[in-house]
Design an enzyme around this catalytic site. Structure first.
Site, short mmCIF file in Angstrom:
data_model
loop_
_atom_site.label_atom_id
_atom_site.label_comp_id
_atom_site.label_asym_id
_atom_site.label_seq_id
_atom_site.Cartn_x
_atom_site.Cartn_y
_atom_site.Cartn_z
N ASP A 36 -78.75 -94.43 47.76
CA ASP A 36 -79.52 -95.17 46.77
C ASP A 36 -79.02 -96.61 46.59
OD1 ASP A 36 -80.87 -92.73 46.26
OD2 ASP A 36 -79.27 -92.14 44.88
N GLU A 226 -91.00 -91.94 44.98
CA GLU A 226 -89.96 -92.32 44.03
C GLU A 226 -89.29 -93.61 44.53
OE1 GLU A 226 -87.17 -89.10 44.16
OE2 GLU A 226 -86.89 -89.24 46.32
#
Length: 342
Positions: A36, A226
């Protein structure tokens, strides 16, 4: 012996004055599993905030307890700063469980930004909403200035991205399976409640805006999954995101403002070795870079991921070229100072 020693000293002195020839290597961090990526540039340094996939914990599950930071000035040599924030910085998020032992999968995809000399770190907390931390520098220490969720919600309130436009207006967007955003106030720890539903705008989930999902899914009408990331280049605002179905690829949309309306642009990166992915796009020293994650490190898998980076290029019309991941990574953009610790 004395003559030899002096020659060696002279040789080392000469070598120290020569430009360092370096090459990068993906993944960026090779001493731990990271995911991430959230790059941010400040005062000539690129800081890379990431989540941290722990090697211990329940097998076949995410085990994320903290966020770690690395930095570079040349895109080749990286300094690891270790843990800069953790779940323990959000005591309110643990109230629903007995002790920290059970809170082992909450430190999901973050992003941080600097404003007026302060640093703000936005983080999702395993179904407990999105929190915000504040510090005087990107290495911390970070504190929780509001001691409650900035964005309340459940498992849909994840993956926050933060952006400040040329007029000084700050935006925060997030979400899975939907896409939401708010206009942050100048304090960066509250938001304007005069628009949308108590300040929260729900973006239309249309194929025109976010692409067609193939094969179709009754629960998700578009390719958006997402991991949104807001970015601006010239007169276009960009929304990069992780796209479905699983395994995820990376897609993008463009619009006239950071709130859209969005028009789907296409695929940025095809699925990689991890079943998730997460974009992080930043300009640094004249080039644009796409950070992402895969499972390239030994022992890696969908729950033990590794952050990588490659150059991102655009066509004259603003469309994004598909990125082919490399083992080598990007070329250096500066000369290594042999006297500086990295």
């Amino acid at each position: 012996m004395q003559k030899t020693t002096r020659s060696a000293v002279v040789l080392l002195s000469v070598l120290a004055t020569l430009p360092a020839v370096s090459s990068a290597l993906n993944p960026v961090v090779q001493t731990m599993y990271t995911a991430d990526p959230a790059p941010v540039v400040h005062d000539g340094t690129l800081y890379l905030l990431t989540s941290h996939d722990e090697e211990v914990g329940k097998a076949g599950n995410f085990n994320l307890k903290n966020w770690v930071l690395s930095s570079t000035t040349d895109m080749v040599n990286w300094t690891q700063h270790g843990v800069v924030a953790s779940l323990r910085d959000f005591p309110w998020a643990a109230k629903e469980i007995s002790g920290w032992e059970g809170f082992d999968n909450g430190a999901w995809a973050p992003q941080m930004i600097e404003r007026d000399g302060k640093w703000y770190l936005y983080a999702p907390l395993q179904g407990r909403g999105i929190g915000v931390l504040m510090a005087d520098n990107p290495l911390g220490p970070f504190i929780d200035p509001i001691k409650k969720p900035l964005i309340r919600g459940n498992y849909d309130s994840i993956d926050p991205t933060v952006y400040i436009d040329a007029d000084g207006q700050a935006y925060l967007a997030w979400g899975n399976p939907g896409l939401w955003s708010v206009k942050l106030n100048k304090d960066m720890i509250s938001y304007d409640t005069r628009v949308g539903e108590n300040g929260i705008i729900r973006h239309p989930m249309t194929v025109k805006a976010l692409g067609e999902r193939v094969p179709p899914d009754a629960q998700r009408g578009t390719s958006y999954e997402e991991g949104p990331w807001l970015y601006k280049r010239k007169n276009l605002d960009y929304l990069f995101f992780a796209a479905g179905p699983i395994p995820e690829h990376l897609g993008y949309a463009t619009g006239p403002t950071p709130e859209g309306p969005w028009t789907y642009g296409g695929v940025v990166m095809t699925p990689q070795s991890a079943f998730t992915n997460h974009p992080g796009v930043v300009d640094f020293k004249g080039k644009t870079y796409l950070f992402y994650h895969n499972a390239a490190l030994p022992g890696g898998d969908g729950f033990k991921r590794s952050v990588c980076v490659d150059e991102l290029k655009f066509n004259p019309d603003g469309s994004v070229q598909t990125v082919q991941p490399t083992r080598e990574g990007p070329a250096p953009v500066a000369t290594l100072d042999p006297y500086q610790r990295v």
